[in-house]
Design an enzyme around this catalytic site. Structure first.
Site, PDB file in Angstrom:
ATOM      1  N   TYR A  74     -12.278 -23.883  11.369  1.00 18.90           N
ATOM      2  CA  TYR A  74     -11.375 -23.143  10.484  1.00 18.90           C
ATOM      3  C   TYR A  74     -11.627 -23.438   9.014  1.00 18.90           C
ATOM      4  O   TYR A  74     -10.687 -23.592   8.250  1.00 18.90           O
ATOM      5  CB  TYR A  74      -9.923 -23.439  10.879  1.00 18.90           C
ATOM      6  CG  TYR A  74      -9.570 -22.804  12.210  1.00 18.90           C
ATOM      7  CD1 TYR A  74      -9.167 -21.475  12.268  1.00 18.90           C
ATOM      8  CD2 TYR A  74      -9.695 -23.522  13.400  1.00 18.90           C
ATOM      9  CE1 TYR A  74      -8.869 -20.880  13.483  1.00 18.90           C
ATOM     10  CE2 TYR A  74      -9.399 -22.930  14.616  1.00 18.90           C
ATOM     11  CZ  TYR A  74      -8.985 -21.600  14.656  1.00 18.90           C
ATOM     12  OH  TYR A  74      -8.697 -20.997  15.852  1.00 18.90           O
ATOM     13  N   TRP A 100     -10.853 -15.991  16.665  1.00 21.86           N
ATOM     14  CA  TRP A 100      -9.503 -16.369  17.058  1.00 21.86           C
ATOM     15  C   TRP A 100      -8.543 -15.543  16.254  1.00 21.86           C
ATOM     16  O   TRP A 100      -8.502 -15.690  15.057  1.00 21.86           O
ATOM     17  CB  TRP A 100      -9.262 -17.872  16.792  1.00 21.86           C
ATOM     18  CG  TRP A 100      -8.007 -18.330  17.471  1.00 21.86           C
ATOM     19  CD1 TRP A 100      -6.809 -18.627  16.883  1.00 21.86           C
ATOM     20  CD2 TRP A 100      -7.834 -18.547  18.880  1.00 21.86           C
ATOM     21  NE1 TRP A 100      -5.897 -18.989  17.836  1.00 21.86           N
ATOM     22  CE2 TRP A 100      -6.498 -18.948  19.066  1.00 21.86           C
ATOM     23  CE3 TRP A 100      -8.659 -18.414  19.996  1.00 21.86           C
ATOM     24  CZ2 TRP A 100      -5.980 -19.234  20.328  1.00 21.86           C
ATOM     25  CZ3 TRP A 100      -8.146 -18.694  21.239  1.00 21.86           C
ATOM     26  CH2 TRP A 100      -6.814 -19.102  21.389  1.00 21.86           C
ATOM     27  N   TYR A 118      -7.596 -23.795   7.634  1.00 15.34           N
ATOM     28  CA  TYR A 118      -6.962 -25.125   7.553  1.00 15.34           C
ATOM     29  C   TYR A 118      -7.681 -26.020   6.548  1.00 15.34           C
ATOM     30  O   TYR A 118      -7.115 -26.968   6.033  1.00 15.34           O
ATOM     31  CB  TYR A 118      -6.947 -25.799   8.929  1.00 15.34           C
ATOM     32  CG  TYR A 118      -6.098 -25.058   9.925  1.00 15.34           C
ATOM     33  CD1 TYR A 118      -4.749 -24.844   9.685  1.00 15.34           C
ATOM     34  CD2 TYR A 118      -6.646 -24.532  11.086  1.00 15.34           C
ATOM     35  CE1 TYR A 118      -3.968 -24.132  10.577  1.00 15.34           C
ATOM     36  CE2 TYR A 118      -5.882 -23.828  11.986  1.00 15.34           C
ATOM     37  CZ  TYR A 118      -4.543 -23.629  11.730  1.00 15.34           C
ATOM     38  OH  TYR A 118      -3.770 -22.920  12.616  1.00 15.34           O
ATOM     39  N   GLU A 156     -10.490 -28.551  22.835  1.00 19.66           N
ATOM     40  CA  GLU A 156     -10.086 -29.448  21.764  1.00 19.66           C
ATOM     41  C   GLU A 156      -9.413 -30.740  22.204  1.00 19.66           C
ATOM     42  O   GLU A 156      -8.355 -31.093  21.689  1.00 19.66           O
ATOM     43  CB  GLU A 156      -9.176 -28.715  20.783  1.00 19.66           C
ATOM     44  CG  GLU A 156      -9.803 -27.460  20.226  1.00 19.66           C
ATOM     45  CD  GLU A 156      -9.090 -26.908  18.999  1.00 19.66           C
ATOM     46  OE1 GLU A 156      -7.911 -27.244  18.803  1.00 19.66           O
ATOM     47  OE2 GLU A 156      -9.730 -26.170  18.236  1.00 19.66           O
ATOM     48  N   GLU A 173     -13.946 -20.315  18.270  1.00 20.66           N
ATOM     49  CA  GLU A 173     -12.771 -19.990  17.459  1.00 20.66           C
ATOM     50  C   GLU A 173     -13.149 -20.027  15.991  1.00 20.66           C
ATOM     51  O   GLU A 173     -13.857 -20.932  15.548  1.00 20.66           O
ATOM     52  CB  GLU A 173     -11.616 -20.988  17.675  1.00 20.66           C
ATOM     53  CG  GLU A 173     -10.893 -20.830  18.977  1.00 20.66           C
ATOM     54  CD  GLU A 173      -9.691 -21.769  19.123  1.00 20.66           C
ATOM     55  OE1 GLU A 173      -9.125 -22.203  18.095  1.00 20.66           O
ATOM     56  OE2 GLU A 173      -9.344 -22.079  20.280  1.00 20.66           O
ATOM     57  N   ASP A 211      -0.841 -24.671  20.973  1.00 25.23           N
ATOM     58  CA  ASP A 211      -0.344 -23.641  20.071  1.00 25.23           C
ATOM     59  C   ASP A 211      -0.100 -22.304  20.759  1.00 25.23           C
ATOM     60  O   ASP A 211      -0.568 -21.269  20.301  1.00 25.23           O
ATOM     61  CB  ASP A 211      -1.374 -23.505  18.920  1.00 25.23           C
ATOM     62  CG  ASP A 211      -0.934 -22.547  17.833  1.00 25.23           C
ATOM     63  OD1 ASP A 211       0.259 -22.543  17.500  1.00 25.23           O
ATOM     64  OD2 ASP A 211      -1.790 -21.803  17.316  1.00 25.23           O
TER      65      ASP A 211
HETATM   66  C1  GCB Z   1      -7.077 -24.134  17.600  1.00 21.16           C
HETATM   67  C2  GCB Z   1      -6.592 -24.014  18.990  1.00 21.16           C
HETATM   68  C3  GCB Z   1      -5.804 -22.746  19.232  1.00 21.16           C
HETATM   69  C4  GCB Z   1      -4.905 -22.465  18.045  1.00 21.16           C
HETATM   70  C5  GCB Z   1      -5.779 -22.272  16.829  1.00 21.16           C
HETATM   71  C6  GCB Z   1      -4.976 -21.981  15.554  1.00 21.16           C
HETATM   72  O1  GCB Z   1      -7.959 -24.866  17.277  1.00 21.16           O
HETATM   73  O2  GCB Z   1      -7.609 -24.134  19.946  1.00 21.16           O
HETATM   74  O3  GCB Z   1      -5.067 -22.890  20.409  1.00 21.16           O
HETATM   75  O4  GCB Z   1      -4.073 -21.366  18.251  1.00 21.16           O
HETATM   76  O5  GCB Z   1      -6.511 -23.428  16.598  1.00 21.16           O
HETATM   77  O6  GCB Z   1      -4.696 -20.825  15.293  1.00 21.16           O
HETATM   78  O7  GCB Z   1      -4.633 -22.915  14.867  1.00 21.16           O
END
Ligand code: GCB
Length: 613
Positions: A489, A572, A493, A433, A527, A166
């Site tokens: 997340y 993050w 998510y 990941e 994150e 990403d």
């Molecule tokens: C993750 C990834 C990261 C993404 C982030 C996101 O798990 O490690 O590279 O940018 O999620 O924002 O979805």
């Protein structure tokens, strides 16, 4: 491997930066070699700044999204007085791979876009004359490259890179390029390990030099900030390593009442390393910190005292210059991190330019240094798919794995050799990941971790960032980690917006499972975050507004504070950053606490309040 020591200039060493305006050509028909570009680019070549990504300078999509080979060229003058010595060209990084020519002679190549490489060009250079340096680079990805991805071909024949990660697949010469002149016998490497015992520290130094002579002596002098010698030692360089024509020697320096390097109190000593053959024939100067880092039970101990990690996952990412290193951007980032009360960042998802680590040594920041092992899951949206429980166990079962592993081990080696002496680096992260739930992944990562452990003279804690599918009852790799790094997340998510209360329940459920495993290890959230548009406000909140980012963080903080084995929170992301385009990305990833031009969103003030406590 050639020396990865950061270039310096002194009585024995000369260096010249080649940064500036180079010439550049895309090689759309892949005819560069056939047309003699190795000797010099065609008249149609355009100007291109170095260091920088080429992508965002252009105003047309075809150039921005270009996928395939591309070429750079510059001239440099080699002074006559350097003849008879060794001349090297050193690239901080070329993304993702490069083959280099000097005056039409191929001098070497390198795979991997985030670590330095050094080429011996002594035979190819004309001294007392101008020399032509040509670089053929390439930004394609596949399942053996770090990071992983692939290339698809559009119906019109154009190639398009498809990252399994990403962030935008920026490419170019991202870091400084140097010409270095060294004596034939010269220092190639050193390790420093500091043991602290009460009010005394022992600084153990290993010095390596390119030489075939066992008669050399090594000398190490340690000086405090005021230039006063606190310890020194002269010793034999009598250990040889025939495989790379080097000799080495070791010494131990005792420092009484050392001033320790600490978070925000970054005391650095000057270290002067020399090799002597009757007289000094080469020397190298650097700065080191005396500090210890270890894991004890669920604590991360810095100098024997527990430290809670507060900060960010970052990217090397900025407007126009893409991933090119820029001192001004780095300075602003450190100022923002100091203002907000952070003490740590993870170099997600690749090792950054060396200047970041030198800066962090000076500013007293902690770094989790990550290898570019990202995208080891065949999914463009692993962050989404993970929440849906999709199956990934095939990634490590294919015949591409031996090559992937070779590249991974190489990157681990280059990263550790480059970064091992920085007091700021408290841990190496060996993946982000990947699929970790198959026995294939288990066997793969076992070797990666063993290799890293053996290589790091300081034996720092090792880790890797685990996503949601790497669940407590499924993950086969967490046991390799000295502290467990979770990317989670819940509330973004998983059960976002008005479902935030469900997210909280699910998060607690997972944390209780980890707790029940009784791992007796620290956990760090590497994150967590919510996409937020700096322009959007809404009462009551909806996802993407600043109000929702605040609520999301409140819920996450409540969970972190509930479990006493949680020893860090790296949000993050530090700032909004560019990604590939898609329905889930609004001109990039907007999870930044700061906007892409480094101005605070509302959440920054909440973090400041929490972190300054
Ligand atoms: C993750 C990834 C990261 C993404 C982030 C996101 O798990 O490690 O590279 O940018 O999620 O924002 O979805």
């Amino acid at each position: 491997m050639e020396s990865l020591l950061y270039p310096i200039r002194n009585r024995f060493r000369d260096e010249m930066k080649l940064d500036g305006l180079w010439r550049f050509s895309f090689d759309r028909e892949e005819k560069g070699e056939g047309d003699g570009w190795t000797k010099g680019l065609p008249k149609s070549a355009i100007n291109m700044p170095v260091p920088a990504s080429f992508n965002d300078f252009f105003t047309d999509k075809e150039s921005r999204d270009y996928c395939g080979p591309f070429w750079y060229e510059c001239d440099f003058y080699a002074p006559e007085k350097q003849e008879g010595k060794k001349t090297y060209i050193r690239f901080g990084s070329v993304t993702h791979r490069a083959t280099v020519y000097v005056n039409g002679v191929e001098v070497g190549s390198h795979e991997g876009g985030f670590l330095p490489f050094v080429l011996d060009v002594s035979e190819a250079v004309n001294y007392g004359e101008n020399n032509k340096l040509v670089v053929k680079a390439n930004n394609e990805l596949d399942e053996t490259t770090l990071p992983c991805g692939n290339v698809s071909t559009l119906k019109n024949g154009k190639k398009l890179v498809k990252p399994y990660f990403d962030f935008f697949n920026y490419a170019g010469i991202h870091r400084s390029v140097w010409v270095m002149s060294l004596k034939n016998e010269h220092i190639t490497d050193y390790d420093v390990v500091t043991d602290i015992n009460g009010d005394t520290a022992v600084v153990k130094v290993k010095l390596v030099a390119a030489s075939a002579s066992f008669k050399l002596k090594g000398k190490v002098v340690l000086k405090d900030r005021d230039g006063k010698v606190v310890a020194d030692s002269t010793f034999d360089m009598s250990d040889s390593n025939n495989t790379d024509n080097t000799v080495s020697g070791k010494c131990e320096l005792t420092v009484k009442e050392p001033v320790l390097w600490d978070v925000k109190k970054p005391y650095l000593y000057d270290i002067e390393l020399s090799v002597i053959d009757g007289e000094v024939i080469d020397s190298y100067e650097d700065k080191i910190g005396i500090r210890s880092i270890e894991i004890k039970g669920t604590d991360i101990l810095l100098n024997g005292k527990p430290v809670y990690l507060k900060g960010f996952g970052k990217h090397e990412d900025f407007d126009i210059i893409g991933r090119g290193f820029n001192y001004g951007v780095a300075k602003r980032d450190f100022e923002c991190m100091k203002w907000i009360g952070a003490n740590c960042f993870r170099t997600s998802h690749y090792p950054y330019a060396e200047e970041w680590y030198r800066f962090a040594d000076e500013e007293g920041f902690l770094i989790i240094d990550e290898v570019p092992a990202v995208g080891m899951m065949r999914s463009f949206f692993n962050f989404m798919d993970a929440g849906r429980g999709a199956k990934y166990t095939y990634f490590f079962e294919t015949d591409t794995v031996p090559k992937l592993k070779e590249n991974h081990l190489n990157a681990v080696r280059e990263m550790i050799v480059r970064d091992k002496n920085h007091p700021s680096v408290i841990s190496f992260s060996l993946f982000n990941e990947p699929e970790t739930i198959s026995t294939f992944a288990h066997d793969y990562f076992k070797d990666i971790f063993e290799y890293a452990r053996e290589l790091d003279p300081q034996k720092r804690p090792l880790t890797g960032a685990l996503e949601k599918t790497s669940a407590p009852d499924k993950c086969q790799c967490y046991q390799f980690c000295d502290f467990i790094s979770l990317n989670r997340y819940y509330g973004w998510y998983i059960s976002g917006g008005s479902e935030l209360s469900d997210a909280r329940e699910l998060f607690i459920e997972e944390m209780d499972q980890w707790k029940a495993l009784n791992l007796n290890k620290p956990f760090v959230f590497t994150e967590f975050g919510a996409d937020t548009l700096a322009t959007e406000h809404k009462l009551p909140s909806v996802m993407w507004t600043q109000e929702y980012q605040n609520e999301y963080y409140d819920m996450n903080f409540e969970i972190f504070d509930k479990y006493d084995f949680v020893k860090g929170e790296l949000t993050w992301n530090f700032a909004d950053f560019q990604t590939s385009e898609g329905t889930f990305r609004v001109a990039g990833n907007k999870k930044g606490v700061f906007s892409r031009n480094r101005q605070p969103k509302d959440i920054a003030f909440k973090l400041k309040e929490r972190w300054e406590k």
